[in-house]
Design an enzyme around this catalytic site. Sequence first.
Site, PDB file in Angstrom:
ATOM      1  CG  ASP A 197      14.971 -10.952  37.968  1.00  0.00           C
ATOM      2  OD1 ASP A 197      16.178 -11.185  37.865  1.00  0.00           O
ATOM      3  OD2 ASP A 197      14.130 -11.333  37.124  1.00  0.00           O
ATOM      4  CG  ASP A 255      16.195 -16.119  32.229  1.00  0.00           C
ATOM      5  OD1 ASP A 255      16.847 -15.829  33.252  1.00  0.00           O
ATOM      6  OD2 ASP A 255      15.274 -15.412  31.783  1.00  0.00           O
TER       7      ASP A 255
HETATM    8  C1  GLA Z   1      14.745 -12.451  34.305  1.00  0.00           C
HETATM    9  C2  GLA Z   1      14.724 -13.721  35.146  1.00  0.00           C
HETATM   10  C3  GLA Z   1      13.646 -14.649  34.620  1.00  0.00           C
HETATM   11  C4  GLA Z   1      12.296 -13.942  34.638  1.00  0.00           C
HETATM   12  C5  GLA Z   1      12.366 -12.648  33.863  1.00  0.00           C
HETATM   13  C6  GLA Z   1      11.114 -11.823  34.029  1.00  0.00           C
HETATM   14  O1  GLA Z   1      15.169 -12.713  33.029  1.00  0.00           O
HETATM   15  O2  GLA Z   1      15.980 -14.345  35.099  1.00  0.00           O
HETATM   16  O3  GLA Z   1      13.588 -15.828  35.374  1.00  0.00           O
HETATM   17  O4  GLA Z   1      11.944 -13.688  35.977  1.00  0.00           O
HETATM   18  O5  GLA Z   1      13.461 -11.854  34.284  1.00  0.00           O
HETATM   19  O6  GLA Z   1      11.195 -10.585  33.383  1.00  0.00           O
END
Ligand code: GLA
Length: 501
Positions: A197, A255
């Site tokens: 990430d 997301d």
């Molecule tokens: C980000 C990513 C998600 C998830 C969260 C976890 O938002 O885009 O897919 O991994 O972090 O904290």
Amino acid sequence: GKRVLHKIVTSDPTLNISVIDLPEGLTWNAKRRVVEGTAPEAEGDYHYNIVSTEGKEPQVLGKATLTVKKNLPLAKPMMGWISWNVVQDKISTQVVKTVADNMVKLGLRDAGYNFIIIDDLWHAPQRNSDGTPKEDPAKFPIGMGATVKYVHDQGLKFGIYSDAAPKTCAGAYGSYGYENIDAKQYAKWGVDLLKYDYCGAPGDAVSAQQRYKAMGDALKASGRDILFYMCEWGVREPWKWGSTTGATTWRATYDTRDCWQGKSGGIGVTQSIAAMKDLWAYSGVNRFNDADMMCVGIHGKGKSSSALCATGPGMTQDEYRTQFALWCMWSSPLTLSFDLTKPLSADDKAIITNADLIAIDQDAMGQQAEFVGQEGNIYYFMKDLENGDVAISATKVGSTQQQVKFDFSKFSALNIKGRYLARDCQAQKTLENEVETGFTTTVRSHATAVFRLTLKGTGIAQARTSASAQSNTLYDLSGRHANGAASHGVYIRDGKRVALP
Ligand code: GLA
């Protein structure tokens, strides 16, 4: 020995281009602006040149490399389950075991879903004193290594999560500065994939490339094959540089949320379409654009997946079917994110195990479906498949059912004179009558029709020959110019040999 297709897209679509110096087995199809054919048998890197044919002499615009390798890290999009949407901080050995058992029991492993990826918040509050990463001992009482082993023993693979900054998105410790230590420990645990990430890291593309490359290199040096899955949400166009870091998949959006339409930056299905539709030229074998976790089966009962929704949270079955169908058309990784510790309805299971659609996603040529266009509120896509079949789809984003015409003249991969067998991939039935020039079907509101078309008669060769039989450029259609086109003096225009003007 596999069929290859490389679509060439220029920022100015009217620019006349050709391709030269192609390896044996590949040709330039000027009509479709694709390099196609059969890849050489011998492993290695094969280079060819994309040229402008606007002037008298070809001008090299770009170089392409075709890599032939028996064992590519990610020949097909990854499939599996990710913990974040419904589990969040409740991730544990117990959850992992239950999910693994259920993936096997429900037949999901046999349908192709072979990864369990634990997302954020698996961590202890701090690393070990020697700097090595440590799992939360209350959540993983048997340890991460034994948890991974349990997953492997079920015939599944294991993915883990970290971040290219001091802290992860949810505030656990990240891997910045600890890349080698972490990669080695993941290898020791038996990890097969890292989702990496980008929260808390600098915004510019150069820093992102450096930070991803640092972890990509560390994984390569770890002594284990660990897939590298980037998650910087498509902000810095990772499809243009992700592969240089060692990654084989990169998130293309923020997301996904469990809704047809998101709000305030939330990604519903309509926002996924907007983000993914024009990225097709950047995807292929070993380099897949990821549309993020699918929300099929969550039904509004997730955690972060329920936020930032303009409709829902939760979707209709037609909307979930559209999400699944489009992910398959796009060759996106197929990651489930519903609660696999609870029973799964027969209808939800049917959506995620549709073998016709999974075959389209997992097609060996790795093409992301090309966006054909939008007519009113219908979106059309077209995907070339390895055996010469073509998948076409229509998504109705408007609120009423509609008669949709698949007009073959609009789909450049189809032979307008061809007769096709048409397989309705949603109904999983082949139409009784063969189709020619086009056909009509009913598409419900927010639903997606997907048809797989097989050319009758001589098959793939016929489709290719007719597509490459025309050209308005001055260059040899075979594209094979050992010493550059200008040295030959004789060219082919519209299939006929002509002297250089
Ligand atoms: C980000 C990513 C998600 C998830 C969260 C976890 O938002 O885009 O897919 O991994 O972090 O904290």
